[in-house]
Design a protein around this motif. Structure first.
Motif, mmCIF file in Angstrom:
data_model
loop_
_atom_site.group_PDB
_atom_site.id
_atom_site.type_symbol
_atom_site.label_atom_id
_atom_site.label_comp_id
_atom_site.label_asym_id
_atom_site.label_seq_id
_atom_site.Cartn_x
_atom_site.Cartn_y
_atom_site.Cartn_z
ATOM 1 N N PHE A 29 0.759 -1.246 0.106
ATOM 2 C CA PHE A 29 0.036 -0.243 -0.069
ATOM 3 C C PHE A 29 0.831 1.341 -0.094
ATOM 4 O O PHE A 29 2.345 1.274 0.188
ATOM 5 N N GLY A 30 0.186 2.507 -0.323
ATOM 6 C CA GLY A 30 0.803 3.694 -0.077
ATOM 7 C C GLY A 30 1.546 3.987 -1.448
ATOM 8 O O GLY A 30 1.072 3.352 -2.473
ATOM 9 N N ASP A 43 5.718 0.299 1.698
ATOM 10 C CA ASP A 43 4.474 -0.052 2.928
ATOM 11 C C ASP A 43 3.994 -1.262 2.645
ATOM 12 O O ASP A 43 3.521 -1.548 1.550
ATOM 13 N N PHE A 85 -8.601 -1.641 7.532
ATOM 14 C CA PHE A 85 -7.250 -1.005 7.124
ATOM 15 C C PHE A 85 -7.193 -1.258 5.470
ATOM 16 O O PHE A 85 -6.710 -0.283 4.769
ATOM 17 N N GLN A 89 -6.892 2.026 3.247
ATOM 18 C CA GLN A 89 -5.756 2.550 2.576
ATOM 19 C C GLN A 89 -5.590 2.062 1.133
ATOM 20 O O GLN A 89 -4.550 2.322 0.517
ATOM 21 N N CYS A 91 -5.238 -1.094 0.144
ATOM 22 C CA CYS A 91 -4.284 -2.074 0.016
ATOM 23 C C CYS A 91 -4.215 -2.888 -1.371
ATOM 24 O O CYS A 91 -5.388 -3.608 -1.364
ATOM 25 N N TYR B 164 0.241 5.628 12.952
ATOM 26 C CA TYR B 164 -1.244 6.266 12.643
ATOM 27 C C TYR B 164 -2.432 5.104 13.072
ATOM 28 O O TYR B 164 -3.202 5.528 13.736
#
Lengths: 96, 221
Positions: A29-30, A43, A85, A89, A91, B164
């Motif tokens: 992710f990211g 990430d 998550f 995010q 992912c 976070y």
């Protein structure tokens, strides 16, 4: 290193880890998802089932060498369910 | 301790030089050795950066970079998960060569003298602790572990994490790295802890706080 190359390296590592720790899922992710070459770090999220798995993952990773500046987050399935998550995010699952 | 980067640091100079070439205050970079990069800056003098990949980073590993190589003005420890032990921090202060991660290096390069760099996160922590009426003194024992002495109450061991999403793994990793702690503070203003993470911290005899509740907790025995 391209996102494709990074994914291939991580998938290989995940595949090796899965021989000892079945049932864990690896995600990328990211910013590395878009452009791994310009990303400051890679990430990676690993979702595991039990505390024994968490310990085994840490043990496995302590013995392997990745030529990448990985930022790793380990999350139990329960925590993933609580935070959602993966969806939040964006992912991308890379293994299995 | 998690090692997700090669045991050797030989790859780091090239990696840092490559990444810095896109930095807005960098005109050019030159790899002087596997762990030293010369950085020509657009507005400020040229500097030499020492590079390393080690977790934990201890004084013995840092010393060759900052003492033997007198030209190095900043040492960057590349892995994001890496942590810096107290002896390395004290060496860094003594020789006046700041040590930090990738984001620290990027911020330091905007300063005329990179040796003046102080992390904004830890500058803030130090300022808040100095201004707290109950705090008699504090000591930074490792990069994220402090001993806080209080007027009329005992010392507390505090770990500051900038996560976070604070998970069980973060709490357990903090315990493995830093030993026993009384309070774990999430310094990220948008950060939060999972229910499981709070439960694990409690089982270890610790508490998880965000800034506001941490300042109140310091007043309690």
């Amino acid at each position: 290193m391209t996102t494709q190359a990074v994914t291939a390296i991580l998938r290989g590592q995940a595949c090796r880890a899965s021989r000892h720790i079945p049932g864990i899922a690896w995600y990328l992710f990211g910013s590395a998802l878009v452009d791994a070459e310009s990303a400051a770090d890679i990430d990676v999220l690993i979702v595991y089932a039990s505390e024994a798995d968490r310990v085994a993952i840490r043990q496995h990773l302590s013995q392997c060498c990745l030529p990448l500046p990985v930022h790793l987050i380990l999350m139990s399935r329960e925590e993933q369910d609580e935070l959602d998550f993966v969806a939040a995010q964006g992912c991308r699952r890379i293994f299995p | 301790m998690v090692q997700v980067t090669p045991a050797t640091s030989d790859w780091t100079g090239k990696w840092v030089a490559c990444k810095l070439s896109a930095h807005d205050s960098v005109a050019s970079t030159r790899v002087l050795s596997p762990q030293r990069v010369q950085v020509e800056r657009t507005k400020h003098p040229t500097v030499v950066i020492g590079t390393i990949a080690s977790s934990p980073l201890r004084a013995d590993e840092l010393r060759p970079l900052v003492e033997t190589e007198r030209t190095v003005s900043f040492a960057v420890n590349v892995p994001k998960e890496a942590w810096i032990a107290g002896d390395a921090l004290r060496l860094s202060e003594r020789v006046r060569v700041p040590v930090g991660g990738w984001s620290d290096l990027q911020a330091a390069l905007r300063l005329a003298d990179v040796r003046d760099y102080v992390s904004s996160e830890f500058g803030f922590i130090d300022r808040v602790l100095r201004q707290h009426d109950t705090v008699a003194g504090f000591e930074r024992l490792d990069d994220r572990r402090y001993r806080v002495s209080r007027h009329g109450a005992g010392d507390v061991m505090v770990v500051f994490l900038r996560e976070y999403e604070l998970t069980v793994d973060h709490v357990r990793t903090a315990r493995e790295r830093y030993g026993r702690f009384d309070i774990l503070v999430i310094t990220n203003p948008s950060g939060r802890a999972t229910g499981s993470a709070e439960g694990v911290a409690t089982s270890m005899g610790g508490q998880v706080h965000k800034w506001k509740s941490f300042l109140g907790a310091l007043n309690r025995p």
